[in-house]
Design a protein around this motif. Structure first.
Motif, PDB file in Angstrom:
ATOM      1  N   ASP A  65       0.830  -1.205   0.000  1.00  0.00           N
ATOM      2  CA  ASP A  65       0.000   0.000   0.000  1.00  0.00           C
ATOM      3  C   ASP A  65       0.862   1.251   0.000  1.00  0.00           C
ATOM      4  O   ASP A  65       0.582   2.228  -0.700  1.00  0.00           O
ATOM      5  CB  ASP A  65      -0.912   0.022   1.223  1.00  0.00           C
ATOM      6  N   ARG A  66       1.904   1.234   0.830  1.00  0.00           N
ATOM      7  CA  ARG A  66       2.796   2.391   0.946  1.00  0.00           C
ATOM      8  C   ARG A  66       4.211   1.867   1.183  1.00  0.00           C
ATOM      9  O   ARG A  66       4.464   1.180   2.164  1.00  0.00           O
ATOM     10  CB  ARG A  66       2.369   3.313   2.086  1.00  0.00           C
ATOM     11  N   ALA A  67       5.120   2.185   0.275  1.00  0.00           N
ATOM     12  CA  ALA A  67       6.480   1.649   0.358  1.00  0.00           C
ATOM     13  C   ALA A  67       7.274   2.241   1.508  1.00  0.00           C
ATOM     14  O   ALA A  67       8.241   1.632   1.982  1.00  0.00           O
ATOM     15  CB  ALA A  67       7.220   1.899  -0.960  1.00  0.00           C
ATOM     16  N   LEU A 168      -7.576   0.512   0.851  1.00  0.00           N
ATOM     17  CA  LEU A 168      -6.206   0.909   0.565  1.00  0.00           C
ATOM     18  C   LEU A 168      -5.799   2.111   1.407  1.00  0.00           C
ATOM     19  O   LEU A 168      -6.581   3.047   1.594  1.00  0.00           O
ATOM     20  CB  LEU A 168      -6.069   1.293  -0.907  1.00  0.00           C
ATOM     21  N   THR A 169      -4.578   2.085   1.883  1.00  0.00           N
ATOM     22  CA  THR A 169      -3.984   3.279   2.465  1.00  0.00           C
ATOM     23  C   THR A 169      -3.346   4.080   1.339  1.00  0.00           C
ATOM     24  O   THR A 169      -2.706   3.521   0.457  1.00  0.00           O
ATOM     25  CB  THR A 169      -2.909   2.897   3.496  1.00  0.00           C
ATOM     26  N   GLU A 243     -15.939  11.005   4.350  1.00  0.00           N
ATOM     27  CA  GLU A 243     -15.983  11.158   5.793  1.00  0.00           C
ATOM     28  C   GLU A 243     -15.448   9.937   6.536  1.00  0.00           C
ATOM     29  O   GLU A 243     -15.268   9.977   7.747  1.00  0.00           O
ATOM     30  CB  GLU A 243     -17.433  11.407   6.237  1.00  0.00           C
ATOM     31  N   HIS A 244     -15.161   8.853   5.823  1.00  0.00           N
ATOM     32  CA  HIS A 244     -14.663   7.637   6.457  1.00  0.00           C
ATOM     33  C   HIS A 244     -13.148   7.604   6.386  1.00  0.00           C
ATOM     34  O   HIS A 244     -12.562   7.596   5.308  1.00  0.00           O
ATOM     35  CB  HIS A 244     -15.241   6.390   5.764  1.00  0.00           C
ATOM     36  N   THR A 245     -12.486   7.593   7.532  1.00  0.00           N
ATOM     37  CA  THR A 245     -11.032   7.483   7.547  1.00  0.00           C
ATOM     38  C   THR A 245     -10.634   6.062   7.182  1.00  0.00           C
ATOM     39  O   THR A 245     -11.426   5.112   7.315  1.00  0.00           O
ATOM     40  CB  THR A 245     -10.469   7.825   8.928  1.00  0.00           C
ATOM     41  N   VAL A 246      -9.382   5.898   6.743  1.00  0.00           N
ATOM     42  CA  VAL A 246      -8.924   4.557   6.390  1.00  0.00           C
ATOM     43  C   VAL A 246      -8.963   3.655   7.618  1.00  0.00           C
ATOM     44  O   VAL A 246      -9.264   2.462   7.514  1.00  0.00           O
ATOM     45  CB  VAL A 246      -7.511   4.594   5.762  1.00  0.00           C
ATOM     46  N   HIS A 247      -8.679   4.207   8.803  1.00  0.00           N
ATOM     47  CA  HIS A 247      -8.717   3.394  10.013  1.00  0.00           C
ATOM     48  C   HIS A 247     -10.121   2.867  10.271  1.00  0.00           C
ATOM     49  O   HIS A 247     -10.319   1.683  10.585  1.00  0.00           O
ATOM     50  CB  HIS A 247      -8.227   4.206  11.210  1.00  0.00           C
ATOM     51  N   GLN A 248     -11.137   3.730  10.124  1.00  0.00           N
ATOM     52  CA  GLN A 248     -12.506   3.288  10.347  1.00  0.00           C
ATOM     53  C   GLN A 248     -12.927   2.259   9.304  1.00  0.00           C
ATOM     54  O   GLN A 248     -13.609   1.283   9.610  1.00  0.00           O
ATOM     55  CB  GLN A 248     -13.468   4.485  10.316  1.00  0.00           C
ATOM     56  N   ARG A 249     -12.502   2.472   8.070  1.00  0.00           N
ATOM     57  CA  ARG A 249     -12.848   1.517   7.009  1.00  0.00           C
ATOM     58  C   ARG A 249     -12.197   0.168   7.262  1.00  0.00           C
ATOM     59  O   ARG A 249     -12.785  -0.880   6.985  1.00  0.00           O
ATOM     60  CB  ARG A 249     -12.436   2.085   5.652  1.00  0.00           C
TER      61      ARG A 249
END
Length: 268
Positions: A65-67, A168-169, A243-249
């Protein structure tokens, strides 16, 4: 064959591949098989030096997702002390001077890993990850993972989850600028690492020296393995937005909460 899904994210990660106790302690740009096996073995309480036969049938597929960004830490141990108070050697003596190392880390990296294998082993490992004997860490004990860590277990098709379902982040350090807009982009490119040739995908062939043979206290041993790198086009709806953060998702995904427009919307 079923699988489970874990997410490796945190301020720092370090997946040593070529160095053990040298002056420069490297990190691979992705979680090594040795590091991933170590996480599972620690969760199950496997002592150092024990046989690793229970992990040979497992396969790891890594979504990057993030290197992350390479960070080097100038590190000293034992400076300014009398010889008998300096760092100890494996032979029970003292080094007599400060030990200087340069330790490499990945800052703000995020990986999602599908672990596949025999149903019984996956069930045993998932149970251990829920109540680990030794807490998991991201390559070094100082590198604590974020939550959620274990996303799902007993997944029939974990690869499909990586490709179509797991949020995805954003790959960008600045979450507010430069990322694709999920409302206009249909897909986003994401790197994957496979342990088996990924069908007819256009793959880059790589070799890594990270297949663990022994985690003995004074005798770590590894052999080579082959991995395949591809770039997959994933639905842009998997990016965190609105409105949905990646953490909440991710929490919603891990707890099987459905019905969110971002998770159920089909890709045009």
């Amino acid at each position: 064959m079923t699988g489970l899904l874990i997410r490796l994210a945190g301020p720092l990660q370090s997946w040593g591949e070529r160095s053990a106790f040298s002056a420069v302690r490297d990190t691979a740009p992705f979680p090594t098989r040795s590091g991933l096996t170590g996480i599972l073995a620690a969760a199950e309480g496997l002592p150092r030096g024990a046989a690793l036969d229970g992990y040979t049938e497992l396969q790891f597929t890594v979504r990057i997702d993030r290197a992350g960004v390479l960070l080097t830490d100038y590190h000293t141990v034992g400076g300014g002390f009398p010889a008998h108070l300096t760092a100890a050697t494996s032979g029970g003596k003292n080094k007599g001077a400060a030990v200087v190392t340069r330790r490499h880390y990945l800052a703000d990296a995020v990986f999602v890993v599908a672990v596949t294998g025999p149903d019984q082993r996956i069930e045993e490992i998932a149970t251990a990850l829920q109540r680990p004997h030794w807490a998991p860490y991201l390559g070094r004990r100082s590198c604590v993972p974020d939550e959620p860590f274990l996303l799902r277990q007993a997944v029939a098709d974990p690869i499909a989850e990586l490709l179509t379902e797991i949020p995805l982040t954003s790959p960008y350090m600045d979450e507010r600028r430069g990322r694709p807009n999920p409302t206009t982009a249909h897909s986003v490119p994401v790197e994957f690492l496979w342990e088996q040739p990924p069908g007819d995908r256009n793959a880059v062939y790589l070799t890594a020296h990270d297949q663990p043979v022994s985690f003995g206290e004074h005798k770590h041993a590894h052999t080579k393995r082959h991995i395949y790198r591809t770039v997959e086009r994933l639905p842009a709806r998997l990016l965190d937005h609105g409105e949905h953060t990646v953490h909440q998702r991710l929490i919603d995904y891990a707890t099987h909460v459905t019905g969110s427009p971002e998770l159920t919307e089909t890709t045009a």
